[in-house]
Design an enzyme around this catalytic site. Structure first.
Site, PDB file in Angstrom:
ATOM      1  N   TYR A 106       0.873  -1.182   0.000  1.00  0.00           N
ATOM      2  CA  TYR A 106       0.000   0.000   0.000  1.00  0.00           C
ATOM      3  C   TYR A 106       0.902   1.222   0.000  1.00  0.00           C
ATOM      4  O   TYR A 106       1.990   1.192  -0.575  1.00  0.00           O
ATOM      5  CB  TYR A 106      -0.890  -0.129   1.244  1.00  0.00           C
ATOM      6  CG  TYR A 106      -1.998   0.865   1.445  1.00  0.00           C
ATOM      7  CD1 TYR A 106      -2.911   1.151   0.434  1.00  0.00           C
ATOM      8  CD2 TYR A 106      -2.164   1.498   2.683  1.00  0.00           C
ATOM      9  CE1 TYR A 106      -3.950   2.052   0.653  1.00  0.00           C
ATOM     10  CE2 TYR A 106      -3.205   2.386   2.905  1.00  0.00           C
ATOM     11  CZ  TYR A 106      -4.092   2.660   1.883  1.00  0.00           C
ATOM     12  OH  TYR A 106      -5.111   3.542   2.113  1.00  0.00           O
ATOM     13  N   LYS A 178      -6.484  -1.091  -2.241  1.00  0.00           N
ATOM     14  CA  LYS A 178      -7.493  -0.881  -1.185  1.00  0.00           C
ATOM     15  C   LYS A 178      -8.197  -2.197  -0.866  1.00  0.00           C
ATOM     16  O   LYS A 178      -8.451  -2.514   0.300  1.00  0.00           O
ATOM     17  CB  LYS A 178      -8.520   0.164  -1.629  1.00  0.00           C
ATOM     18  CG  LYS A 178      -7.952   1.569  -1.788  1.00  0.00           C
ATOM     19  CD  LYS A 178      -7.982   2.355  -0.484  1.00  0.00           C
ATOM     20  CE  LYS A 178      -7.220   3.666  -0.642  1.00  0.00           C
ATOM     21  NZ  LYS A 178      -7.191   4.470   0.581  1.00  0.00           N
ATOM     22  N   GLU A 249     -12.974   5.808  -4.944  1.00  0.00           N
ATOM     23  CA  GLU A 249     -11.618   6.153  -4.516  1.00  0.00           C
ATOM     24  C   GLU A 249     -10.910   7.030  -5.534  1.00  0.00           C
ATOM     25  O   GLU A 249     -10.927   6.744  -6.739  1.00  0.00           O
ATOM     26  CB  GLU A 249     -10.806   4.863  -4.320  1.00  0.00           C
ATOM     27  CG  GLU A 249      -9.472   5.079  -3.650  1.00  0.00           C
ATOM     28  CD  GLU A 249      -9.566   5.455  -2.175  1.00  0.00           C
ATOM     29  OE1 GLU A 249     -10.380   4.856  -1.454  1.00  0.00           O
ATOM     30  OE2 GLU A 249      -8.822   6.363  -1.752  1.00  0.00           O
ATOM     31  N   ASP A 250     -10.277   8.059  -5.033  1.00  0.00           N
ATOM     32  CA  ASP A 250      -9.356   8.878  -5.822  1.00  0.00           C
ATOM     33  C   ASP A 250      -9.945   9.427  -7.120  1.00  0.00           C
ATOM     34  O   ASP A 250      -9.290   9.454  -8.170  1.00  0.00           O
ATOM     35  CB  ASP A 250      -8.039   8.104  -6.071  1.00  0.00           C
ATOM     36  CG  ASP A 250      -7.248   7.908  -4.769  1.00  0.00           C
ATOM     37  OD1 ASP A 250      -7.747   8.337  -3.705  1.00  0.00           O
ATOM     38  OD2 ASP A 250      -6.152   7.335  -4.807  1.00  0.00           O
ATOM     39  N   ASP A 273     -12.074   8.799   0.269  1.00  0.00           N
ATOM     40  CA  ASP A 273     -11.253  10.002   0.475  1.00  0.00           C
ATOM     41  C   ASP A 273     -12.026  11.051   1.260  1.00  0.00           C
ATOM     42  O   ASP A 273     -11.447  11.772   2.079  1.00  0.00           O
ATOM     43  CB  ASP A 273     -10.812  10.583  -0.871  1.00  0.00           C
ATOM     44  CG  ASP A 273      -9.991   9.569  -1.639  1.00  0.00           C
ATOM     45  OD1 ASP A 273      -8.878   9.272  -1.200  1.00  0.00           O
ATOM     46  OD2 ASP A 273     -10.491   9.052  -2.651  1.00  0.00           O
ATOM     47  N   ASN A 422      -0.151  12.023   0.634  1.00  0.00           N
ATOM     48  CA  ASN A 422       0.472  10.772   0.279  1.00  0.00           C
ATOM     49  C   ASN A 422       0.952  10.808  -1.153  1.00  0.00           C
ATOM     50  O   ASN A 422       0.353  11.530  -1.930  1.00  0.00           O
ATOM     51  CB  ASN A 422      -0.624   9.691   0.340  1.00  0.00           C
ATOM     52  CG  ASN A 422      -0.393   8.712   1.431  1.00  0.00           C
ATOM     53  OD1 ASN A 422       0.711   8.470   1.838  1.00  0.00           O
ATOM     54  ND2 ASN A 422      -1.479   8.122   1.890  1.00  0.00           N
TER      55      ASN A 422
HETATM   56  O1  LIG Z   1      -4.639   5.692   0.070  1.00  0.00           O
HETATM   57  C1  LIG Z   1      -4.182   6.352   1.039  1.00  0.00           C
HETATM   58  O2  LIG Z   1      -3.157   6.056   1.626  1.00  0.00           O
HETATM   59  C2  LIG Z   1      -4.968   7.531   1.527  1.00  0.00           C
HETATM   60  C3  LIG Z   1      -5.830   8.017   0.451  1.00  0.00           C
HETATM   61  O3  LIG Z   1      -6.941   7.577   0.264  1.00  0.00           O
HETATM   62  C4  LIG Z   1      -5.272   8.990  -0.494  1.00  0.00           C
HETATM   63  O4  LIG Z   1      -4.206   9.545  -0.251  1.00  0.00           O
HETATM   64  O5  LIG Z   1      -5.932   9.185  -1.529  1.00  0.00           O
HETATM   65 MG   LIG Z   2      -7.571   7.880  -1.733  1.00  0.00          MG
END
Ligand SMILES: O=C([O-])CC(=O)C(=O)O
Ligand SMILES: [Mg+2]
Length: 570
Positions: A106, A178, A249-250, A273, A422
């Site tokens: 991850y 994820k 996500e994202d 998020d 990140n």
């Molecule tokens: O995935 C991760 O570590 C945290 C997150 O959702 C991101 O930064 O988009």
């Molecule tokens: Mg994310």
């Protein structure tokens, strides 16, 4: 059926596959751990060498090979290859020491893995749905019987991967990663997980110019066409699996919030998020208050990075303040959101729906300095607001300098600084710098993993305030508790469950204790979060009523662990 009979039945597994097909199926393959009985039953003789290994032996051997690789990026690639061959082995390897393996499967290794996904990609995993070929055909694709057992989908359009922006189809690394955490931390059966990449093109010039790029080579589709593609996908998912958890996500900020608001009333869907990050931040803030941070009703919070995560955090923390007795108006005034246009104020062009409730009155800043572009900078906001808490969700590496932090270091006894961006290169400030600039008084947290910092001769652990403290438990709650909708109340419940597990809660000296349980305890955290989410769901009428005892039993039954079950012929 008695409990013993059920355990006995569920401990073996029936499959209709045999021979090569069985070996090629990653959720069923055991490699040379198929025993003689199974080799007879499934036509495996000759396809495997004579020796019969155990899972522990396979995992030890694999760990030794992984250890010999030059770096964590190489280990990431090798682990993904193992996952594509044998999922049980993959989870057995990482289960042994989650804390050590998480940074490899991850964040931060996954950041580079996404950038280079087209180059390291070997075997298809999950679903790539692209706008050019699959528009109008999504339901037909999802209808395939191979997807019958799916319970959790993680979907991304690759638009805003971690803090590294548009990665197009390369963003698939994130849904895969994820979902690995759903299993490693939340016990989700890998056969029930489906990563989805909605390939609507990319505006990333490097990818468009890369002859190896695996995605649809086209500018990102936007506006009504984008929304229609998403609508087709959501409708197809909702029809195919009425009881699914659809995790977004994202996505880029505005898309993320619009999609969440559009669909959250129709199905069990959430945005990690926005809501997952908010849940873990709220839990960590509750713990930080115990560790000497200002009380909730005394907090003044600057959020740098006013996209999905920043707005989601403001929204949930404000709800927490309201639950503590403030009015919504009072609570929203405690937030100062800053993005590339500076302090977000009412009447500014481009204020998004998510920012709107937290836009400060235009006159709040009378007398404050504006820069050449008429923006009020982060430095100016910090100097005037002197916040008790500073949160970074900007993706801007190094944005929190000594000058930025200085005003809060002077004023707050224990300033709370969560630099959440990140991967590592994008973090707003390093823990070592933050401690040095605040004479060791800051309560700090980061989005990714950091080693403890030696400050004035004492080792200070660094909390990883990552949504992996929340989403695996949410997935477990959906699978075990029959949740039909995800509400903000559930993410608040998750935050309280997390805070209740804080080592700062019972510590003799809470000022030096970590805020969150260690990553090695993420499984325990996921169960506690799931329990809290299910109970809250029952209160809000979005989960079937069940006794605490029944919930515990359902949680136990839902958890998949990495071991080889004996196979029988279907
Ligand atoms: O995935 C991760 O570590 C945290 C997150 O959702 C991101 O930064 O988009
Ligand atoms: Mg994310």
């Amino acid at each position: 059926m008695s409990d013993t009979a059920r355990t006995m039945l569920s401990s073996s597994l029936k499959t209709a596959l045999s021979g090569r097909e069985l070996l090629d199926c990653p959720v069923l393959n055991k490699g040379n751990a198929f025993d003689r009985r199974e080799r007879d039953l499934f036509g495996l003789h000759g396809l495997l060498p004579a020796s019969v290994a155990t899972l522990a032996e396979q995992a030890d051997l694999a760990r030794a090979r992984l250890a010999a690789l030059p770096d964590n990026f190489a280990r990431h690639i090798a682990l993904r290859e193992i996952q594509d061959r044998n999922e049980t082995l993959f989870y057995a390897i990482i289960d042994e020491a989650l804390e050590a393996w998480l940074p490899i499967i991850y964040t931060p290794a996954i950041g580079r893995a996404c950038r280079e996904f087209s180059h390291i990609w070997t075997r298809p995993r999950g679903l790539f749905l692209n706008y050019a070929d699959h528009r109008g055909r999504i339901a037909e694709i999802l209808a395939s019987p191979q997807f019958d057992g799916v319970r959790v989908i993680v979907a991304s359009d690759g638009g805003s991967i971690l803090g590294i922006g548009d990665q197009g189809a390369n963003g698939m690394g994130i849904p895969i990663g994820k979902l690995s955490l759903y299993t490693a931390c939340g016990g989700l059966d890998p056969a029930r997980a489906l990563p989805v990449l909605l390939d609507v093109g990319t505006d990333n010039e490097t990818l468009l110019a890369d002859p190896e790029y695996i995605g649809w080579r086209h500018a990102r589709v936007r506006g009504a066409q984008y929304d229609a593609f998403i609508a087709e996908f959501v409708q197809a998912v909702n029809t195919r699996w009425p009881d699914i958890a659809l995790h977004w996500e994202d996505l880029s900020g505005a898309d993320a919030l619009r999609i969440l608001r559009r669909y959250r009333g129709d199905m069990c869907t959430y945005n990690d998020d926005i809501q997952g990050t908010a849940g873990v931040t709220a839990g960590a803030l509750l713990a930080a208050i115990r560790a000497g941070g200002a009380a909730l009703d005394a907090q003044k919070i600057v959020i740098f990075g006013a996209g999905g995560a920043g707005c989601g955090i403001a929204d949930l923390l404000a709800q927490m303040m309201v639950a503590g007795g403030m009015t919504a108006q009072e609570a929203s005034r405690r937030f100062f959101m800053v993005d590339i246009n500076g302090l977000v104020r009412e009447g500014m062009p481009g204020v998004t729906e998510g920012q709107q409730p937290f836009a400060q009155p235009a006159d709040v800043a009378s007398g404050w300095r504006v820069d050449d572009a008429a923006h009020i900078t982060l430095a100016e906001v910090m100097a005037h607001v002197q916040p008790t808490m500073l949160i970074g969700t900007s993706g801007q590496g190094g944005a929190f300098t000594r000058e930025i932090v200085a005003p809060m270091a002077r004023q707050a006894a224990r300033p709370i600084i969560f630099a959440l961006s990140n991967p590592t290169a994008n973090i707003e400030a390093t823990p070592a710098d933050l401690l040095a600039w605040t004479q060791g008084r800051a309560i700090i947290g980061t989005g990714g993993p950091f080693a403890p910092v030696d400050y004035a001769g004492r080792m200070r652990p660094v909390d990883q305030i990552n949504n992996s403290y929340v989403f695996p438990g949410v997935g477990l709650a959906v699978v075990a508790g029959g949740i039909t909708r995800m509400t903000d109340g559930m993410f608040l419940a998750a935050a309280h469950a997390l805070a209740a597990l804080s080592p700062a809660a019972g510590a003799a000296d809470p000022t030096t204790a970590p805020l969150l349980p260690p990553v090695s305890e993420l499984r325990l955290v996921a169960t506690a979060v799931a329990r809290a989410v299910i109970m809250q769901g029952q209160k809000e009428g979005v989960a079937p009523q069940a006794s605490a005892h029944e919930v515990e039993a359902a949680l136990g039954d839902a958890v998949w662990t990495a071991r080889y079950r004996p196979y029988e012929k279907a």
